[in-house]
Design a protein around this motif. Structure first.
Motif, PDB file in Angstrom:
ATOM      1  N   ALA A   9      13.805  74.686  25.112  1.00 51.71           N
ATOM      2  CA  ALA A   9      13.196  75.607  24.153  1.00 51.71           C
ATOM      3  C   ALA A   9      13.163  77.028  24.707  1.00 51.71           C
ATOM      4  CB  ALA A   9      11.789  75.144  23.805  1.00 51.71           C
ATOM      5  N   ILE A  10      12.837  77.154  26.003  1.00 59.13           N
ATOM      6  CA  ILE A  10      12.783  78.484  26.622  1.00 59.13           C
ATOM      7  C   ILE A  10      14.162  79.129  26.642  1.00 59.13           C
ATOM      8  CG2 ILE A  10      12.367  79.701  28.795  1.00 59.13           C
ATOM      9  CD1 ILE A  10      10.144  77.596  29.345  1.00 59.13           C
ATOM     10  N   ILE A  11      15.157  78.370  27.093  1.00 55.76           N
ATOM     11  CA  ILE A  11      16.511  78.905  27.210  1.00 55.76           C
ATOM     12  C   ILE A  11      17.069  79.312  25.845  1.00 55.76           C
ATOM     13  CG2 ILE A  11      18.902  78.272  27.760  1.00 55.76           C
ATOM     14  CD1 ILE A  11      17.829  76.657  30.091  1.00 55.76           C
ATOM     15  N   ASN A  12      16.776  78.501  24.824  1.00 54.37           N
ATOM     16  CA  ASN A  12      17.334  78.743  23.496  1.00 54.37           C
ATOM     17  C   ASN A  12      16.387  79.506  22.572  1.00 54.37           C
ATOM     18  OD1 ASN A  12      19.942  77.201  23.707  1.00 54.37           O
ATOM     19  ND2 ASN A  12      18.523  75.553  24.225  1.00 54.37           N
ATOM     20  N   ASN A  13      15.268  79.998  23.125  1.00 56.59           N
ATOM     21  CA  ASN A  13      14.302  80.812  22.379  1.00 56.59           C
ATOM     22  C   ASN A  13      13.817  80.094  21.117  1.00 56.59           C
ATOM     23  OD1 ASN A  13      12.687  83.061  21.848  1.00 56.59           O
ATOM     24  ND2 ASN A  13      14.287  84.057  20.617  1.00 56.59           N
ATOM     25  N   LYS A  14      13.171  78.952  21.345  1.00 51.42           N
ATOM     26  CA  LYS A  14      12.662  78.148  20.246  1.00 51.42           C
ATOM     27  C   LYS A  14      11.172  77.862  20.428  1.00 51.42           C
ATOM     28  CE  LYS A  14      16.696  77.489  18.248  1.00 51.42           C
ATOM     29  NZ  LYS A  14      17.009  78.039  16.901  1.00 51.42           N
ATOM     30  N   ALA A  15      10.492  77.646  19.310  1.00 47.19           N
ATOM     31  CA  ALA A  15       9.122  77.153  19.343  1.00 47.19           C
ATOM     32  C   ALA A  15       9.154  75.638  19.506  1.00 47.19           C
ATOM     33  CB  ALA A  15       8.390  77.538  18.061  1.00 47.19           C
ATOM     34  N   VAL A  16       8.026  75.067  19.908  1.00 47.91           N
ATOM     35  CA  VAL A  16       7.939  73.612  20.044  1.00 47.91           C
ATOM     36  C   VAL A  16       6.630  73.114  19.448  1.00 47.91           C
ATOM     37  CG1 VAL A  16       9.373  73.449  22.119  1.00 47.91           C
ATOM     38  CG2 VAL A  16       6.909  73.785  22.352  1.00 47.91           C
ATOM     39  N   SER A  17       6.686  71.914  18.916  1.00 47.97           N
ATOM     40  CA  SER A  17       5.477  71.209  18.501  1.00 47.97           C
ATOM     41  C   SER A  17       5.139  70.220  19.603  1.00 47.97           C
ATOM     42  CB  SER A  17       5.716  70.485  17.176  1.00 47.97           C
ATOM     43  OG  SER A  17       4.602  69.682  16.838  1.00 47.97           O
ATOM     44  N   VAL A  18       3.895  70.224  20.068  1.00 44.48           N
ATOM     45  CA  VAL A  18       3.507  69.347  21.172  1.00 44.48           C
ATOM     46  C   VAL A  18       2.215  68.607  20.833  1.00 44.48           C
ATOM     47  CG1 VAL A  18       4.521  70.961  22.832  1.00 44.48           C
ATOM     48  CG2 VAL A  18       2.059  71.017  22.418  1.00 44.48           C
ATOM     49  N   ILE A  19       1.994  67.506  21.533  1.00 42.94           N
ATOM     50  CA  ILE A  19       0.690  66.855  21.561  1.00 42.94           C
ATOM     51  C   ILE A  19       0.070  67.213  22.900  1.00 42.94           C
ATOM     52  CG2 ILE A  19      -0.593  64.696  21.477  1.00 42.94           C
ATOM     53  CD1 ILE A  19       0.766  65.430  18.853  1.00 42.94           C
ATOM     54  N   TYR A  20      -1.065  67.915  22.863  1.00 42.60           N
ATOM     55  CA  TYR A  20      -1.674  68.411  24.092  1.00 42.60           C
ATOM     56  C   TYR A  20      -3.109  67.914  24.190  1.00 42.60           C
ATOM     57  CZ  TYR A  20      -2.958  71.577  27.874  1.00 42.60           C
ATOM     58  OH  TYR A  20      -3.365  72.085  29.089  1.00 42.60           O
ATOM     59  N   THR A  21      -3.493  67.491  25.394  1.00 42.86           N
ATOM     60  CA  THR A  21      -4.853  67.030  25.635  1.00 42.86           C
ATOM     61  C   THR A  21      -5.573  68.060  26.491  1.00 42.86           C
ATOM     62  OG1 THR A  21      -4.133  64.716  25.551  1.00 42.86           O
ATOM     63  CG2 THR A  21      -6.281  65.170  26.547  1.00 42.86           C
ATOM     64  N   SER A  22      -6.580  68.694  25.921  1.00 40.20           N
ATOM     65  CA  SER A  22      -7.329  69.720  26.652  1.00 40.20           C
ATOM     66  C   SER A  22      -8.692  69.179  27.057  1.00 40.20           C
ATOM     67  CB  SER A  22      -7.506  70.969  25.782  1.00 40.20           C
ATOM     68  OG  SER A  22      -8.424  70.715  24.732  1.00 40.20           O
ATOM     69  N   LEU A  23      -9.320  69.842  28.016  1.00 39.26           N
ATOM     70  CA  LEU A  23     -10.637  69.427  28.473  1.00 39.26           C
ATOM     71  C   LEU A  23     -11.699  69.666  27.419  1.00 39.26           C
ATOM     72  CD1 LEU A  23     -10.584  70.791  32.151  1.00 39.26           C
ATOM     73  CD2 LEU A  23     -10.459  68.407  31.431  1.00 39.26           C
ATOM     74  N   SER A  24     -11.506  70.683  26.593  1.00 37.37           N
ATOM     75  CA  SER A  24     -12.540  71.073  25.630  1.00 37.37           C
ATOM     76  C   SER A  24     -12.443  70.352  24.295  1.00 37.37           C
ATOM     77  CB  SER A  24     -12.489  72.590  25.394  1.00 37.37           C
ATOM     78  OG  SER A  24     -11.205  72.976  24.926  1.00 37.37           O
ATOM     79  N   SER A  25     -11.202  70.079  23.828  1.00 36.11           N
ATOM     80  CA  SER A  25     -11.057  69.531  22.472  1.00 36.11           C
ATOM     81  C   SER A  25     -10.292  68.215  22.401  1.00 36.11           C
ATOM     82  CB  SER A  25     -10.370  70.565  21.573  1.00 36.11           C
ATOM     83  OG  SER A  25      -9.110  70.942  22.109  1.00 36.11           O
ATOM     84  N   GLY A  26      -9.893  67.650  23.545  1.00 31.94           N
ATOM     85  CA  GLY A  26      -9.168  66.392  23.531  1.00 31.94           C
ATOM     86  C   GLY A  26      -7.737  66.540  23.058  1.00 31.94           C
ATOM     87  N   SER A  27      -7.163  65.462  22.519  1.00 33.36           N
ATOM     88  CA  SER A  27      -5.753  65.459  22.111  1.00 33.36           C
ATOM     89  C   SER A  27      -5.592  66.019  20.705  1.00 33.36           C
ATOM     90  CB  SER A  27      -5.182  64.040  22.166  1.00 33.36           C
ATOM     91  OG  SER A  27      -5.159  63.566  23.483  1.00 33.36           O
ATOM     92  N   GLY A  28      -4.523  66.755  20.518  1.00 32.86           N
ATOM     93  CA  GLY A  28      -4.225  67.305  19.201  1.00 32.86           C
ATOM     94  C   GLY A  28      -2.861  67.963  19.187  1.00 32.86           C
ATOM     95  N   ALA A  29      -2.359  68.214  17.990  1.00 30.31           N
ATOM     96  CA  ALA A  29      -1.051  68.860  17.828  1.00 30.31           C
ATOM     97  C   ALA A  29      -1.190  70.371  17.935  1.00 30.31           C
ATOM     98  CB  ALA A  29      -0.456  68.478  16.481  1.00 30.31           C
ATOM     99  N   ARG A  30      -0.233  70.989  18.594  1.00 30.12           N
ATOM    100  CA  ARG A  30      -0.179  72.443  18.713  1.00 30.12           C
ATOM    101  C   ARG A  30       1.263  72.888  18.558  1.00 30.12           C
ATOM    102  NH1 ARG A  30      -4.472  75.196  21.796  1.00 30.12           N
ATOM    103  NH2 ARG A  30      -6.073  73.703  22.430  1.00 30.12           N
ATOM    104  N   VAL A  31       1.438  74.110  18.102  1.00 28.71           N
ATOM    105  CA  VAL A  31       2.760  74.722  18.082  1.00 28.71           C
ATOM    106  C   VAL A  31       2.745  75.847  19.105  1.00 28.71           C
ATOM    107  CG1 VAL A  31       4.498  75.962  16.755  1.00 28.71           C
ATOM    108  CG2 VAL A  31       3.165  74.132  15.672  1.00 28.71           C
ATOM    109  N   LEU A  32       3.641  75.736  20.087  1.00 29.47           N
ATOM    110  CA  LEU A  32       3.714  76.700  21.177  1.00 29.47           C
ATOM    111  C   LEU A  32       5.065  77.395  21.174  1.00 29.47           C
ATOM    112  CD1 LEU A  32       2.325  74.480  24.113  1.00 29.47           C
ATOM    113  CD2 LEU A  32       1.012  75.874  22.494  1.00 29.47           C
ATOM    114  N   VAL A  33       5.082  78.595  21.732  1.00 27.41           N
ATOM    115  CA  VAL A  33       6.336  79.302  21.982  1.00 27.41           C
ATOM    116  C   VAL A  33       6.410  79.529  23.488  1.00 27.41           C
ATOM    117  CG1 VAL A  33       7.742  81.333  21.507  1.00 27.41           C
ATOM    118  CG2 VAL A  33       6.229  80.416  19.726  1.00 27.41           C
ATOM    119  N   PRO A  34       7.046  78.632  24.229  1.00 21.12           N
ATOM    120  CA  PRO A  34       7.060  78.726  25.692  1.00 21.12           C
ATOM    121  C   PRO A  34       8.052  79.771  26.188  1.00 21.12           C
ATOM    122  CG  PRO A  34       8.376  76.855  25.004  1.00 21.12           C
ATOM    123  CD  PRO A  34       7.793  77.454  23.742  1.00 21.12           C
TER     124      PRO A  34
END
Length: 289
Positions: free
Chosen positions: A125-150
């Motif tokens: 995604a970084i090399i090709n300049n793309k956004a990504v949809s991820v499942i991320y588990t944070s300390l504050s809100s637990g698991s959930g879907a996020r859209v990131l631009v790495p």
């Protein structure tokens, strides 16, 4: 068949595998330039790779390059720790997958190693300049879907992070790689979501480090450790990375060098440089005035 081919050809096959996994595509010329082989030899390598892993790549005649297929499964095993280190130092030689020479050097153990396929998707995604949809588990809100631009993979000395624009918080943040459980590559991001808009990443701040005036009895030893000149070390770091470095090196960031203990061998002499730095709370002893 891999056991019967030469070491040199095995390395070239591993390089094809590496590029497909982490870049998502490879030109024939990439292989030719990297290993300084002829066109016919490069063609033979791709033909052999297709014979060994026919469902791993497809050729696009318009782009004149090979692309990773949805059914891709690495032909070689790419070690996550060593691959991350090589990616961080811009090395992509394929050697990890075929057995590098192991030098008798050890490093402190790190936390859980990230999933190599998660890393590969993010790097693509970084090399090709793309956004990504991820499942991320944070300390504050637990698991959930996020859209990131790495835009960068970061080693903070303890964990590997990906630096990315987070559409949920509408800000640039660091995300721990081991907390990402799924990555799906999406479309092209907006200008304000890309690396050049990340002001904390683009801004360099100067750090003036000196031997700790209270904890170090023989400062010359510290000057030698860090290659200091004129009894100080002057370095520039990204604002987004400053806190990580100061914590990793146990730099006393108090105003009057008041942190006591043998672990604090350095003192930040120009602590005022941190006044406008975000996420600096992890720096030892730093408190905003």
């Amino acid at each position: 068949m891999l056991d019967t081919i030469s070491f040199a050809q095995k390395q070239r096959l591993a390089y094809i595998d590496f590029c497909l996994l982490f870049k998502g595509a490879i030109y024939r010329q990439d292989l030719i330039n990297r290993f300084e082989v002829g066109l016919s030899a490069g063609t033979r390598d791709f033909n052999l790779y297709k014979e060994l892993a026919p469902r791993n790549l497809s050729y696009n005649s318009c782009d004149k390059r090979y692309f990773q297929t949805p059914e891709f499964k690495p032909l070689f095993e790419h070690d996550a720790k060593r691959t991350l280190t090589k990616l961080a130092n811009d090395i992509s030689d394929g050697f990890d997958a075929i057995g590098d020479i192991h030098f008798p050097v050890e490093a402190p153990s790190s936390l859980n190693v990230p999933d190599i396929f998660i890393v590969a998707r993010l790097v693509q995604a970084i090399i090709n300049n793309k956004a990504v949809s991820v499942i991320y588990t944070s300390l504050s809100s637990g698991s959930g879907a996020r859209v990131l631009v790495p835009h960068s993979i970061v080693d903070n000395g303890l964990r590997w992070h990906v630096r990315a624009y987070d559409r949920k918080s509408q800000s640039f943040r660091d995300f721990v790689l081991t907390r990402i459980s799924k990555v799906t590559i999406k479309g092209t991001p907006e200008e304000y979501e890309q690396a050049r808009a990340d002001t904390e990443w683009q801004r360099l701040i100067p750090l003036q480090l000196v031997p700790h005036p209270k904890n170090v009895e023989h400062p010359t030893a510290i000057e030698m450790d860090y290659g200091m000149e004129n009894k100080q070390l002057l370095i520039e770091v990204r604002s987004a990375m400053a806190g990580y470095l100061l914590r990793r090196w146990n730099v006393d960031c108090t105003e009057r060098a008041t942190l006591l203990g043998a672990e604090y061998q350095l003192w930040l002499q120009n602590r005022f440089t941190l006044n406008n730095v975000q996420n600096i709370s992890i720096a030892p002893g730093y408190r905003k005035d």
